[in-house]
Design a protein around this motif. Structure first.
Motif, PDB file in Angstrom:
ATOM      1  N   UNK A  24      -4.205  -1.140   8.136  1.00  0.00           N
ATOM      2  CA  UNK A  24      -4.452  -1.954   6.889  1.00  0.00           C
ATOM      3  C   UNK A  24      -3.394  -3.218   7.081  1.00  0.00           C
ATOM      4  N   UNK A  70       0.951  -1.127   0.141  1.00  0.00           N
ATOM      5  CA  UNK A  70      -0.102  -0.009   0.130  1.00  0.00           C
ATOM      6  C   UNK A  70       0.913   1.141  -0.033  1.00  0.00           C
ATOM      7  N   UNK A  73      -8.841  -3.255   8.741  1.00  0.00           N
ATOM      8  CA  UNK A  73      -9.038  -3.684   7.124  1.00  0.00           C
ATOM      9  C   UNK A  73      -8.069  -4.540   6.641  1.00  0.00           C
ATOM     10  N   UNK A  79     -20.603  -6.458   4.361  1.00  0.00           N
ATOM     11  CA  UNK A  79     -19.998  -5.034   4.462  1.00  0.00           C
ATOM     12  C   UNK A  79     -19.496  -4.734   2.777  1.00  0.00           C
ATOM     13  N   UNK A  80     -19.401  -3.512   2.750  1.00  0.00           N
ATOM     14  CA  UNK A  80     -19.062  -3.198   1.416  1.00  0.00           C
ATOM     15  C   UNK A  80     -17.585  -3.425   1.205  1.00  0.00           C
ATOM     16  N   UNK A  81     -17.132  -4.191  -0.107  1.00  0.00           N
ATOM     17  CA  UNK A  81     -15.878  -3.948  -0.582  1.00  0.00           C
ATOM     18  C   UNK A  81     -15.705  -3.430  -2.100  1.00  0.00           C
ATOM     19  N   UNK A 127     -17.611   2.864   7.062  1.00  0.00           N
ATOM     20  CA  UNK A 127     -16.794   2.338   5.720  1.00  0.00           C
ATOM     21  C   UNK A 127     -17.610   2.477   4.635  1.00  0.00           C
ATOM     22  N   UNK A 177     -10.664  -5.716   2.616  1.00  0.00           N
ATOM     23  CA  UNK A 177     -11.682  -6.306   3.270  1.00  0.00           C
ATOM     24  C   UNK A 177     -12.062  -5.756   4.804  1.00  0.00           C
ATOM     25  N   UNK A 178     -13.139  -4.883   4.906  1.00  0.00           N
ATOM     26  CA  UNK A 178     -12.997  -4.124   6.039  1.00  0.00           C
ATOM     27  C   UNK A 178     -13.813  -4.878   7.213  1.00  0.00           C
ATOM     28  N   UNK A 179     -13.316  -6.094   7.405  1.00  0.00           N
ATOM     29  CA  UNK A 179     -13.811  -6.842   8.671  1.00  0.00           C
ATOM     30  C   UNK A 179     -12.646  -7.823   8.922  1.00  0.00           C
ATOM     31  N   UNK A 224     -20.348  -1.177   8.245  1.00  0.00           N
ATOM     32  CA  UNK A 224     -19.462  -0.923   9.454  1.00  0.00           C
ATOM     33  C   UNK A 224     -19.990   0.351  10.275  1.00  0.00           C
ATOM     34  N   UNK A 265      -5.745  -5.980   3.661  1.00  0.00           N
ATOM     35  CA  UNK A 265      -5.467  -5.499   2.388  1.00  0.00           C
ATOM     36  C   UNK A 265      -4.625  -6.498   1.814  1.00  0.00           C
TER      37      UNK A 265
END
Lengths: 364, 364
Positions: free
Chosen positions: B166, A221, B260, A306-308, A336, B222-224, A322, B262
């Motif tokens: 992340x 990242x 999240x 949840x959204x991705x 989120x 993936x925010x979970x 979230x 990543x």
């Protein structure tokens, strides 16, 4: 009244010009147009020299791509611009001087007090207040969150915002997407990669040349988007603050942003920590978001749902999930959001804005 | 005094046991040990049945992996545990009951008031305060930021923390890294992938089975992370709050976290928004971090220079950059940190803690 002295109320509909029609955003504009009610008598396309003469399907019609010259704007009433910032100012101002209503996706005019920054679901009336004949389109990052923030601000008065963004490669258009794919090709197949210091960087820098990103993006990242604008802030982070303030008409809103590029092809995401002037209950906030027209709530932690970003590519709404509250912070929400940065984040919002201009004109 | 009535001050050094020696963290423990001053008379290794009898190089010596049985702990003075939470409680308590000082990397004991949660650079004295004979190792996510937070808290009194993490695939050990590589294999080669709604999800779900992640990770975020623990919060987000409060001894610190995952193989990153009780200048904060022994500052926005997770894999320190302040928030800092979640995030911190125990014993 728009354009060249036409009177659309008399039956003639305006003509839409799309400048930068063959770029990543321009392509999505052409995808979006047939899905909308028709507001246009015709659509004309312009692009750089390498694409002149190419034919693009727009709705049911084949349209040839024209060269971007002064003459292109003859007979164009409303024009959407997605071209590099270095040339955007001249072409947008030239079009506006010729009576075209210019809707521009570059950063050049966004903070100009005489140029409205329009999101049709949030501040549609600002579209009529355009003394320079220019309307700016917000950046895709702000667009990812602005619908949600506007809904919550209407209910509970937004006072402070902390944002971390997770932005896709397509934020830099086709060049960004191609670079990410090139990097993924280079790192593919070595299952030890990513476990030794800087191994991804060395491989990518050896195999590929200069990058549009300031560090390798594959298996990584990159917490630096845009360029330095002073005091350690990037242009992207400054935009998040300035554009959010302008669209919500909250000039004193405190906004802290950290903008991060992630190895996602397309669709931006944001992690938000928003503090309001009044106590807000999670269930009331969720209900307000469920009722918002351009927002979809995907939020079931037991499923979990949840959204991705990949799941929302190609979709028009913003997807929010979230939705939470820290036990001891009754005026704060964490959430989120993911949204397609090329579609509502750029192309769709410009098409919607152009339609507002056409409707305004049709009403006289 | 530790272990089996030995008196290390009399010349004998203690024996170190490593339980889970062949896992992702256990391997890094074996990498780290030869880089440290020697505190140990010997090192013994235990792992699951499939790895019993395997030989591992520890410093200059070949060591056979033993079965994890009660007898393994005979003659072991200090033991490091990295085994699944489901079996951690029983084995750790059994070892402690046999007089072994047990240092455990599972979540099982971290919030137990009778178990210290130790980061040697932050709260080394807590190592001696272990009424149950057990010391817990913090989670890798908290470890990514705790050194930096401790330095800043010492200078300016931390009051409020907003965190977006992340996190790398290796947070789920070898299973996580393997899954990410499997997914990258499946999506490789199709340059249109990532531009159509849920195309990555469909392909990955068709080609691969059940995942250790709750959504596709390749070309996605993936925010979970973890499981739902109530009110929408995940176990990982709850840990960020609880462990930060415990290590810094700030039971009322307000902490909001969004965790999240990543598509990075290894090394976690965090985006922090930290508010202090006193005004803090960016240059003073940067100087304090430069002087901290386990922190490296990588922060030049003109270069630009900043940490990324791949660049810091395999390194011991935490790497901090993007140190900034919003113009109107003189008590707040924004920053970004990357750190190896397997190394200092798990293995190194346990080795350092074991060394503290050995030194304490050597001092009598």
């Amino acid at each position: 009244m728009i354009g060249h002295g036409q009177d659309p109320t008399g039956g003639g509909r305006p003509t839409l010009g799309i400048v930068g029609a063959t770029g990543a955003v321009g392509r999505v504009v052409l995808d979006v147009l047939p899905t909308r009610d028709t507001h246009w008598d015709g659509v004309r396309l312009a692009a750089g020299a390498e694409d002149v003469g190419a034919v693009r399907r727009v709705g049911g019609t084949d349209v040839s791509v024209e060269a971007l010259t002064e003459d292109f704007f003859d007979g164009v009433d409303v024009a959407i611009f997605d071209i590099p910032p270095a040339i955007a100012r001249d072409w947008v101002e030239l079009a506006a001087a010729r009576g075209v209503v210019a809707i521009d996706n570059s950063t050049v005019f966004r903070t100009d007090p005489d140029v409205p920054l329009v999101v049709p679901e949030v501040n549609p009336r600002r579209v009529a207040d355009r003394p320079r004949g220019i309307i700016a389109n917000p950046g895709a990052t702000v667009m990812t969150m602005i619908d949600v923030l506007a809904v919550l601000h209407a209910g509970w008065e937004l006072e402070d915002l902390v944002v971390t963004t997770l932005q896709a490669a397509s934020g830099l258009g086709r060049a960004g997407m191609n670079r990410l794919h090139d990097e993924l090709d280079v790192v593919h197949g070595d299952r030890d990669l990513g476990t030794r210091p800087g191994d991804v960087r060395r491989l990518i820098e050896n195999e590929l040349g200069e990058s549009v990103f300031p560090a390798p993006l594959a298996l990584n990242v990159v917490p630096f988007v845009g360029h330095h604008v002073g005091d350690g802030w990037t242009s992207e982070e400054r935009k998040v603050r300035d554009e959010t303030r302008k669209i919500l008409d909250l000039p004193d809103l405190t906004v802290s942003a950290t903008c991060i590029r992630v190895p996602v092809v397309s669709s931006h995401s944001v992690s938000l920590h928003a503090t309001f002037g009044r106590r807000v209950k999670v269930e009331d906030a969720r209900q307000a978001l469920v009722e918002a027209p351009a927002v979809v709530v995907l939020d079931d932690p037991d499923e979990p749902e949840f959204p991705t970003p990949n799941d929302v590519v190609g979709a028009d709404p913003r997807f929010v999930g979230r939705i939470r509250q820290a036990p001891d912070e009754p005026t704060t929400l964490d959430l989120f959001i993911s949204g397609d940065n090329l579609r509502k984040g750029a192309a769709l919002n410009m098409v919607q804005t152009a339609e507002l201009v056409a409707q305004e004109s049709a009403r006289g």
